[in-house]
Design an enzyme around this catalytic site. Structure first.
Site, PDB file in Angstrom:
ATOM      1  N   HIS A  33       0.861  -1.179   0.000  1.00  0.00           N
ATOM      2  CA  HIS A  33       0.000   0.000   0.000  1.00  0.00           C
ATOM      3  C   HIS A  33       0.897   1.228   0.000  1.00  0.00           C
ATOM      4  O   HIS A  33       1.760   1.392   0.867  1.00  0.00           O
ATOM      5  CB  HIS A  33      -0.891  -0.014   1.246  1.00  0.00           C
ATOM      6  CG  HIS A  33      -1.971   1.007   1.210  1.00  0.00           C
ATOM      7  ND1 HIS A  33      -3.122   0.843   0.481  1.00  0.00           N
ATOM      8  CD2 HIS A  33      -2.074   2.220   1.803  1.00  0.00           C
ATOM      9  CE1 HIS A  33      -3.905   1.900   0.632  1.00  0.00           C
ATOM     10  NE2 HIS A  33      -3.280   2.758   1.425  1.00  0.00           N
ATOM     11  N   ASP A  35       0.929   5.245  -0.061  1.00  0.00           N
ATOM     12  CA  ASP A  35       0.143   6.451   0.178  1.00  0.00           C
ATOM     13  C   ASP A  35       0.772   7.679  -0.460  1.00  0.00           C
ATOM     14  O   ASP A  35       1.929   8.015  -0.174  1.00  0.00           O
ATOM     15  CB  ASP A  35      -0.002   6.711   1.678  1.00  0.00           C
ATOM     16  CG  ASP A  35      -0.961   5.744   2.337  1.00  0.00           C
ATOM     17  OD1 ASP A  35      -2.048   5.505   1.773  1.00  0.00           O
ATOM     18  OD2 ASP A  35      -0.633   5.232   3.430  1.00  0.00           O
ATOM     19  N   GLY A 142      -4.498  10.859   6.200  1.00  0.00           N
ATOM     20  CA  GLY A 142      -3.489  11.907   6.302  1.00  0.00           C
ATOM     21  C   GLY A 142      -2.309  11.587   7.183  1.00  0.00           C
ATOM     22  O   GLY A 142      -1.231  12.131   6.977  1.00  0.00           O
ATOM     23  N   PHE A 143      -2.479  10.689   8.159  1.00  0.00           N
ATOM     24  CA  PHE A 143      -1.390  10.383   9.079  1.00  0.00           C
ATOM     25  C   PHE A 143      -1.413   8.905   9.443  1.00  0.00           C
ATOM     26  O   PHE A 143      -2.478   8.312   9.583  1.00  0.00           O
ATOM     27  CB  PHE A 143      -1.500  11.211  10.370  1.00  0.00           C
ATOM     28  CG  PHE A 143      -1.341  12.687  10.162  1.00  0.00           C
ATOM     29  CD1 PHE A 143      -0.078  13.260  10.122  1.00  0.00           C
ATOM     30  CD2 PHE A 143      -2.448  13.497   9.986  1.00  0.00           C
ATOM     31  CE1 PHE A 143       0.065  14.628   9.916  1.00  0.00           C
ATOM     32  CE2 PHE A 143      -2.313  14.859   9.784  1.00  0.00           C
ATOM     33  CZ  PHE A 143      -1.049  15.430   9.750  1.00  0.00           C
ATOM     34  N   GLY A 145      -0.719   5.727  12.084  1.00  0.00           N
ATOM     35  CA  GLY A 145      -0.799   5.501  13.525  1.00  0.00           C
ATOM     36  C   GLY A 145      -2.045   6.016  14.206  1.00  0.00           C
ATOM     37  O   GLY A 145      -2.063   6.147  15.433  1.00  0.00           O
ATOM     38  N   GLY A 176      -6.438   1.707   7.949  1.00  0.00           N
ATOM     39  CA  GLY A 176      -6.299   2.672   9.043  1.00  0.00           C
ATOM     40  C   GLY A 176      -6.475   2.055  10.422  1.00  0.00           C
ATOM     41  O   GLY A 176      -7.537   1.525  10.731  1.00  0.00           O
ATOM     42  N   GLY A 177      -5.415   2.100  11.217  1.00  0.00           N
ATOM     43  CA  GLY A 177      -5.501   1.662  12.604  1.00  0.00           C
ATOM     44  C   GLY A 177      -5.671   0.173  12.798  1.00  0.00           C
ATOM     45  O   GLY A 177      -6.178  -0.268  13.828  1.00  0.00           O
ATOM     46  N   GLY A 197       0.252  -0.748   8.654  1.00  0.00           N
ATOM     47  CA  GLY A 197       1.484   0.015   8.575  1.00  0.00           C
ATOM     48  C   GLY A 197       2.392  -0.232   9.759  1.00  0.00           C
ATOM     49  O   GLY A 197       3.282  -1.078   9.716  1.00  0.00           O
ATOM     50  N   SER A 198       2.152   0.504  10.844  1.00  0.00           N
ATOM     51  CA  SER A 198       3.015   0.370  12.016  1.00  0.00           C
ATOM     52  C   SER A 198       2.925  -1.014  12.637  1.00  0.00           C
ATOM     53  O   SER A 198       3.894  -1.486  13.245  1.00  0.00           O
ATOM     54  CB  SER A 198       2.662   1.443  13.055  1.00  0.00           C
ATOM     55  OG  SER A 198       1.283   1.394  13.392  1.00  0.00           O
TER      56      SER A 198
END
Length: 225
Positions: A33, A35, A142-143, A145, A176-177, A197-198
């Protein structure tokens, strides 16, 4: 037979100074993915065309380019030129969504539309038949985490019902999350692509993290409502 889940590690959480090594460590994922943020559609800046080319040269995984930009109509072809395998553009930013989808298909790539948390799924009713994937944001974009929005599973169920009504079966991506702790929440609601992601790049053993998320996500499919 249970639906097979795809895991999409998010490059945004990688260490960019050692990109090739980082991508090699997530090769057990199913797609990457990627971004793209422009500081206008979302309040952050991220990758551009050169970074996409570098990513493509360092992985054999398909790359899903998520365009969080205000002008996808003008920019989508540039990202196709740079090697995007899937292009996810935001419904909220597109002037001519159907035209973008047609362009992506004409170039031999897969077309996906992304929805912000406040955008209802019925907005896609006119084009759902044409899509290879729908990306449902489970955080405000947009961010990295951010905390998972708890109402997201309800939206995913609505999307799955719409697809059933149309007799189509695009991939449904949740972004997301997400981690092994909550992946089953989105897959039990109809998602079959999980962006992480994280939860992946923040782990010492990335392959083990992907396997943990995959197991949790696959368990959610077995109790799909």
């Amino acid at each position: 037979m249970l639906e097979e889940i795809k895991i999409a590690p998010s490059v945004l959480s990688a260490d960019f100074t050692r990109l090739a090594d980082e991508l090699a460590e997530v090769a057990t994922g199913d797609m990457l993915h990627f971004d793209v943020m422009d500081g206008h559609f979302v309040p952050n800046l991220s990758f551009g065309l050169d970074f996409l080319r570098a990513t493509k040269s360092a992985t054999e995984l398909p790359v899903d380019v998520h365009l969080m930009i205000s002008n996808p109509d003008e920019m989508v072809e540039k990202y196709l030129d740079a090697g995007a395998d899937i292009v996810s553009f935001h419904f909220e930013a597109a002037t001519h969504a159907h035209r973008i989808v047609s362009l992506i298909h004409d170039r031999g790539a897969k077309a996906s539309v992304a929805l912000n948390p406040a955008t209802p799924v019925y907005a896609l009713d006119p084009i759902i038949d044409e899509l290879d994937m729908v990306l449902v944001m489970t955080v405000d974009p947009g961010f990295a985490g951010q905390r998972f929005i708890e109402s997201s599973p309800r939206k995913l169920r609505q999307l799955r019902r719409m697809c059933d009504e149309h007799g189509v079966n695009p991939l449904i991506e949740a972004d997301g999350g997400l981690s092994a702790k909550n992946a089953s929440e989105v897959t039990s609601a109809g998602a079959n692509v999980v962006v992480a992601g994280s939860a992946v790049f923040g782990a010492k053993d990335r392959a083990a993290a992907i396997a943990d998320i995959r197991r949790a996500a696959q368990a959610g499919v077995s109790k799909m409502a």
